[in-house]
Each structure stands twice: as structure tokens, then as C-alpha cells.
Design a protein around this motif. Structure first.
Motif, PDB file in Angstrom:
ATOM      1  N   ASP A  85      37.561  41.471  54.428  1.00 59.26           N
ATOM      2  CA  ASP A  85      36.904  41.747  53.149  1.00 59.26           C
ATOM      3  C   ASP A  85      35.840  42.838  53.283  1.00 59.26           C
ATOM      4  O   ASP A  85      35.260  43.267  52.281  1.00 59.26           O
ATOM      5  CB  ASP A  85      36.245  40.481  52.595  1.00 59.26           C
ATOM      6  N   THR A  86      35.577  43.262  54.510  1.00 61.78           N
ATOM      7  CA  THR A  86      34.596  44.316  54.740  1.00 61.78           C
ATOM      8  C   THR A  86      35.008  45.595  54.023  1.00 61.78           C
ATOM      9  O   THR A  86      36.120  46.094  54.209  1.00 61.78           O
ATOM     10  CB  THR A  86      34.438  44.583  56.241  1.00 61.78           C
ATOM     11  N   ALA A  87      34.113  46.101  53.184  1.00 66.70           N
ATOM     12  CA  ALA A  87      34.419  47.281  52.370  1.00 66.70           C
ATOM     13  C   ALA A  87      33.186  47.649  51.553  1.00 66.70           C
ATOM     14  O   ALA A  87      32.224  46.881  51.479  1.00 66.70           O
ATOM     15  CB  ALA A  87      35.586  47.002  51.436  1.00 66.70           C
ATOM     16  N   VAL A  88      33.262  48.808  50.930  1.00 62.22           N
ATOM     17  CA  VAL A  88      32.306  49.146  49.880  1.00 62.22           C
ATOM     18  C   VAL A  88      32.907  48.650  48.572  1.00 62.22           C
ATOM     19  O   VAL A  88      34.063  48.962  48.259  1.00 62.22           O
ATOM     20  CB  VAL A  88      32.045  50.662  49.806  1.00 62.22           C
ATOM     21  N   TYR A  89      32.141  47.870  47.844  1.00 61.12           N
ATOM     22  CA  TYR A  89      32.603  47.283  46.593  1.00 61.12           C
ATOM     23  C   TYR A  89      32.029  48.079  45.426  1.00 61.12           C
ATOM     24  O   TYR A  89      30.829  48.335  45.369  1.00 61.12           O
ATOM     25  CB  TYR A  89      32.192  45.824  46.507  1.00 61.12           C
ATOM     26  N   TYR A  90      32.915  48.438  44.492  1.00 62.19           N
ATOM     27  CA  TYR A  90      32.543  49.253  43.347  1.00 62.19           C
ATOM     28  C   TYR A  90      32.799  48.491  42.043  1.00 62.19           C
ATOM     29  O   TYR A  90      33.808  47.814  41.892  1.00 62.19           O
ATOM     30  CB  TYR A  90      33.359  50.537  43.300  1.00 62.19           C
ATOM     31  N   CYS A  91      31.900  48.688  41.120  1.00 63.01           N
ATOM     32  CA  CYS A  91      32.085  48.201  39.761  1.00 63.01           C
ATOM     33  C   CYS A  91      32.658  49.341  38.935  1.00 63.01           C
ATOM     34  O   CYS A  91      32.279  50.511  39.128  1.00 63.01           O
ATOM     35  CB  CYS A  91      30.731  47.767  39.210  1.00 63.01           C
ATOM     36  N   ALA A  92      33.578  49.026  38.033  1.00 57.73           N
ATOM     37  CA  ALA A  92      34.180  50.036  37.175  1.00 57.73           C
ATOM     38  C   ALA A  92      34.238  49.525  35.750  1.00 57.73           C
ATOM     39  O   ALA A  92      34.398  48.322  35.522  1.00 57.73           O
ATOM     40  CB  ALA A  92      35.582  50.381  37.667  1.00 57.73           C
ATOM     41  N   ALA A  93      34.129  50.448  34.819  1.00 56.45           N
ATOM     42  CA  ALA A  93      34.223  50.090  33.404  1.00 56.45           C
ATOM     43  C   ALA A  93      34.976  51.181  32.660  1.00 56.45           C
ATOM     44  O   ALA A  93      34.928  52.351  33.038  1.00 56.45           O
ATOM     45  CB  ALA A  93      32.824  49.915  32.812  1.00 56.45           C
ATOM     46  N   VAL A  94      35.656  50.767  31.616  1.00 53.09           N
ATOM     47  CA  VAL A  94      36.392  51.712  30.773  1.00 53.09           C
ATOM     48  C   VAL A  94      35.818  51.638  29.363  1.00 53.09           C
ATOM     49  O   VAL A  94      35.683  50.545  28.794  1.00 53.09           O
ATOM     50  CB  VAL A  94      37.892  51.391  30.737  1.00 53.09           C
ATOM     51  N   GLN A  95      35.493  52.795  28.839  1.00 49.25           N
ATOM     52  CA  GLN A  95      34.974  52.878  27.477  1.00 49.25           C
ATOM     53  C   GLN A  95      35.562  54.121  26.826  1.00 49.25           C
ATOM     54  O   GLN A  95      35.419  55.216  27.381  1.00 49.25           O
ATOM     55  CB  GLN A  95      33.445  52.956  27.484  1.00 49.25           C
ATOM     56  N   ALA A  96      36.213  53.946  25.694  1.00 45.96           N
ATOM     57  CA  ALA A  96      36.804  55.065  24.952  1.00 45.96           C
ATOM     58  C   ALA A  96      37.667  55.935  25.864  1.00 45.96           C
ATOM     59  O   ALA A  96      37.546  57.156  25.896  1.00 45.96           O
ATOM     60  CB  ALA A  96      35.710  55.895  24.300  1.00 45.96           C
ATOM     61  N   ALA A  97      38.516  55.286  26.643  1.00 47.89           N
ATOM     62  CA  ALA A  97      39.464  55.955  27.532  1.00 47.89           C
ATOM     63  C   ALA A  97      38.802  56.702  28.685  1.00 47.89           C
ATOM     64  O   ALA A  97      39.463  57.459  29.395  1.00 47.89           O
ATOM     65  CB  ALA A  97      40.360  56.911  26.754  1.00 47.89           C
ATOM     66  N   GLN A  98      37.533  56.499  28.892  1.00 50.98           N
ATOM     67  CA  GLN A  98      36.814  57.118  29.999  1.00 50.98           C
ATOM     68  C   GLN A  98      36.450  56.032  31.020  1.00 50.98           C
ATOM     69  O   GLN A  98      35.943  54.983  30.649  1.00 50.98           O
ATOM     70  CB  GLN A  98      35.531  57.797  29.489  1.00 50.98           C
ATOM     71  N   GLN A  99      36.734  56.317  32.287  1.00 51.64           N
ATOM     72  CA  GLN A  99      36.401  55.342  33.324  1.00 51.64           C
ATOM     73  C   GLN A  99      35.112  55.744  34.023  1.00 51.64           C
ATOM     74  O   GLN A  99      34.892  56.910  34.336  1.00 51.64           O
ATOM     75  CB  GLN A  99      37.523  55.218  34.349  1.00 51.64           C
ATOM     76  N   TYR A 100      34.291  54.746  34.262  1.00 52.40           N
ATOM     77  CA  TYR A 100      33.005  54.952  34.926  1.00 52.40           C
ATOM     78  C   TYR A 100      32.950  54.100  36.186  1.00 52.40           C
ATOM     79  O   TYR A 100      33.513  53.001  36.242  1.00 52.40           O
ATOM     80  CB  TYR A 100      31.860  54.575  33.989  1.00 52.40           C
TER      81      TYR A 100
END
Length: 115
Positions: A89-104
Motif C-alpha cells: 500500500d506504500t504510495a503517494v495518495y492523491y485526492c481527485a475531484a471532477v467539476q464541470a468536466a474538469q478534473q482537479y
């Protein structure tokens, strides 16, 4: 501009637990989807868990039964509770979100699981 800030990573022994947090700059109600990803050294970024339309949760096979994604709408925060952690499970963990077809993406938080 959407900003996502992860926290809660660290070093833990195998079998231990961590809870990651992802704080959003705006209301998470405005997002079409939110998810957690991870990227281990030398590997591609992979999806771990997420909320889908209607608020249902879904998990990668590697996370099922050990990880739980949740949200606190009042705090505009999404969490990833990780139990029974393994060295893989060792890794860099990222949060992602999608809003109006744009990913952040957030900047990531390092999780290291020692054997």
C-alpha cells in the motif's frame, strides 16, 4: 479555482491504520465525483476508491474490505480510512475531484507501510 489539500499520511507498520483527509476549497456538493488515487514508485497512478453519482461508494479490489471512503459535507472534506495496511500500500495518495468536466488533483500525501 478548485483546491484540494490532502493530509494524514505517514509511516506505519504493516497491519496498522491511517486516515487520510482531503479538504476542498469549495462545497463538495459542486463536484460530480470525488476519488482517491495512489501512485507507488515506478508505477502508474491507480484509482483506489471513490464516490459515484448518487453518493454510492466504489472500491478497487485491492482496497475492498480494508479501506473506507467517507465524506463530511459540512467540512467539505473527504476521508480515506485505511486499515490492515500492507507494504504494497506504500504510495503517494492523491485526492481527485471532477467539476464541470474538469478534473482537479491535490498535491498528494505519502503513505509508507513498513514490514
Amino acid at each position: 479555482q478548485v483546491q484540494l489539500v490532502e493530509s494524514g499520511g505517514g509511516l506505519v507498520q504493516a497491519g496498522g491504520s491511517l486516515r487520510l483527509s482531503c479538504a476542498a476549497s469549495g462545497s463538495i456538493f459542486s463536484f460530480n465525483a470525488m476519488a482517491w488515487y495512489r501512485q507507488a514508485p515506478g508505477k502508474q497512478r491507480e484509482w483506489v476508491a471513490g464516490f459515484i453519482t448518487g453518493g454510492s461508494t466504489t472500491y478497487a479490489d485491492s482496497a475492498k474490505g480494508r479501506f473506507t471512503i467517507s465524506r463530511d459535507n459540512a467540512k467539505n472534506t473527504v476521508y480515506l480510512q485505511m486499515n490492515s495496511l500492507k507494504p504494497e500500500d506504500t504510495a503517494v495518495y492523491y485526492c481527485a475531484a471532477v467539476q464541470a468536466a474538469q478534473q482537479y488533483w491535490g498535491q498528494g500525501t505519502q503513505v509508507t507501510v513498513s514490514s
